[in-house]
Design a protein around this motif. Structure first.
Motif, PDB file in Angstrom:
ATOM      1  N   ALA A 139      37.676  67.948  10.986  1.00 48.76           N
ATOM      2  CA  ALA A 139      38.399  67.675   9.740  1.00 48.76           C
ATOM      3  C   ALA A 139      39.010  66.277   9.776  1.00 48.76           C
ATOM      4  O   ALA A 139      38.999  65.555   8.764  1.00 48.76           O
ATOM      5  N   ALA A 140      39.536  65.889  10.931  1.00 44.82           N
ATOM      6  CA  ALA A 140      40.112  64.548  11.064  1.00 44.82           C
ATOM      7  C   ALA A 140      39.034  63.486  10.876  1.00 44.82           C
ATOM      8  O   ALA A 140      39.260  62.452  10.231  1.00 44.82           O
ATOM      9  N   LEU A 141      37.850  63.741  11.420  1.00 46.29           N
ATOM     10  CA  LEU A 141      36.748  62.797  11.282  1.00 46.29           C
ATOM     11  C   LEU A 141      36.321  62.685   9.819  1.00 46.29           C
ATOM     12  O   LEU A 141      36.031  61.579   9.332  1.00 46.29           O
ATOM     13  N   ASP A 142      36.308  63.800   9.112  1.00 46.61           N
ATOM     14  CA  ASP A 142      35.963  63.774   7.687  1.00 46.61           C
ATOM     15  C   ASP A 142      36.957  62.926   6.894  1.00 46.61           C
ATOM     16  O   ASP A 142      36.571  62.161   6.001  1.00 46.61           O
ATOM     17  N   GLN A 143      38.240  63.066   7.219  1.00 47.41           N
ATOM     18  CA  GLN A 143      39.260  62.294   6.508  1.00 47.41           C
ATOM     19  C   GLN A 143      39.149  60.802   6.830  1.00 47.41           C
ATOM     20  O   GLN A 143      39.296  59.954   5.941  1.00 47.41           O
ATOM     21  N   ALA A 144      38.870  60.491   8.089  1.00 45.89           N
ATOM     22  CA  ALA A 144      38.683  59.085   8.462  1.00 45.89           C
ATOM     23  C   ALA A 144      37.458  58.511   7.759  1.00 45.89           C
ATOM     24  O   ALA A 144      37.467  57.361   7.294  1.00 45.89           O
ATOM     25  N   MET A 145      36.404  59.307   7.674  1.00 42.79           N
ATOM     26  CA  MET A 145      35.182  58.877   6.998  1.00 42.79           C
ATOM     27  C   MET A 145      35.477  58.493   5.548  1.00 42.79           C
ATOM     28  O   MET A 145      34.975  57.485   5.039  1.00 42.79           O
ATOM     29  N   ARG A 146      36.312  59.282   4.889  1.00 39.66           N
ATOM     30  CA  ARG A 146      36.656  58.997   3.500  1.00 39.66           C
ATOM     31  C   ARG A 146      37.413  57.672   3.362  1.00 39.66           C
ATOM     32  O   ARG A 146      37.245  56.945   2.384  1.00 39.66           O
ATOM     33  N   VAL A 147      38.258  57.372   4.343  1.00 39.97           N
ATOM     34  CA  VAL A 147      39.002  56.109   4.302  1.00 39.97           C
ATOM     35  C   VAL A 147      38.036  54.933   4.412  1.00 39.97           C
ATOM     36  O   VAL A 147      38.103  53.964   3.638  1.00 39.97           O
ATOM     37  N   PHE A 148      37.122  55.003   5.377  1.00 41.79           N
ATOM     38  CA  PHE A 148      36.131  53.932   5.526  1.00 41.79           C
ATOM     39  C   PHE A 148      35.247  53.837   4.287  1.00 41.79           C
ATOM     40  O   PHE A 148      34.889  52.750   3.849  1.00 41.79           O
ATOM     41  N   TRP A 149      34.903  54.982   3.733  1.00 40.29           N
ATOM     42  CA  TRP A 149      34.037  55.048   2.556  1.00 40.29           C
ATOM     43  C   TRP A 149      34.722  54.405   1.355  1.00 40.29           C
ATOM     44  O   TRP A 149      34.117  53.627   0.606  1.00 40.29           O
ATOM     45  N   GLN A 150      35.991  54.701   1.177  1.00 42.77           N
ATOM     46  CA  GLN A 150      36.724  54.181   0.029  1.00 42.77           C
ATOM     47  C   GLN A 150      37.111  52.709   0.201  1.00 42.77           C
ATOM     48  O   GLN A 150      36.951  51.901  -0.723  1.00 42.77           O
ATOM     49  N   ARG A 151      37.596  52.360   1.382  1.00 41.23           N
ATOM     50  CA  ARG A 151      38.164  51.022   1.579  1.00 41.23           C
ATOM     51  C   ARG A 151      37.217  50.031   2.232  1.00 41.23           C
ATOM     52  O   ARG A 151      37.429  48.823   2.127  1.00 41.23           O
TER      53      ARG A 151
END
Length: 203
Positions: free
Chosen positions: A11-23
């Motif tokens: 779950a933490a990796l998914d959230q980090a992925m979203r940050v990289f994806w967005q920013r």
């Protein structure tokens, strides 16, 4: 274990992925990554290593999620490469339209920022793009077109895919994106049909 904070690494990796994806990589600060994952800087480093390693893991997770969807779509129309490409773009457009994930594509976002990436991450991004091209190329193989034409079509399809991601981030409407994808599918179908006609004529 008593005294240690437990958390779901996936779950933490998914959230980090979203940050990289967005920013994007450059603007994904450790503070933003920590806030999204709920982990302090020490826990981030302890669990995932440095920012480059975490980014690499996020790229792999993204590729495993959507790569599987691409493969399924491309493999669902054996013997009909043009329809396989349509199915591929259906998955792409579905991801872009999904309100539960950031706009665009993590790989496209990362490719655009290649100059800011560490060498290992840059190689990884190029490898993921090549894997995508190989998937499309394999789906086109069941055609009478020559290898050069099929190589060019596979590169074309991947280029359109990346363009759709960039356009979506710029606010292009779903209707316009679907128009681009539809024209790309027509180009692929017409090219394959022409190759088949030429092959029949030579026979």
């Amino acid at each position: 274990m008593s005294g240690r904070k437990q958390f779901d690494i996936g779950a933490a990796l998914d959230q980090a992925m979203r940050v990289f994806w967005q920013r994007g990589y450059a603007d994904a600060s450790l503070d933003a990554l920590g806030s999204a994952t709920g982990l302090g800087r020490g826990s981030l480093y302890g669990t995932f290593g440095n920012k480059e390693t975490l980014f690499g893991a996020c790229l792999e997770r993204y590729a495993s999620i959507y790569g599987a969807q691409y493969e399924q779509a491309l493999a669902a129309h054996i013997g009909d490469p043009a329809r396989a490409v349509e199915a591929f773009f259906d998955v792409v457009l579905g991801r872009i339209a999904d309100p539960s994930v950031p706009v665009g594509c993590l790989i496209a976002q990362s490719a655009a920022q290649s100059p800011t990436l560490k060498e290992e991450n840059g190689v990884q991004v190029r490898g993921l793009l090549d894997t995508q091209r190989q998937r499309v190329r394999a789906a086109l193989a069941d055609s009478s077109a020559d290898s050069r034409t099929l190589d060019e079509l596979a590169t074309f399809v991947v280029a359109v895919n990346q363009s759709l991601a960039v356009l979506s981030r710029a606010g292009t409407s779903d209707a316009e994106l679907r128009s681009v994808a539809r024209l790309a599918c027509t180009t692929v179908a017409d090219t394959l049909a022409r190759a088949s006609s030429e092959d029949a004529g030579q026979g």
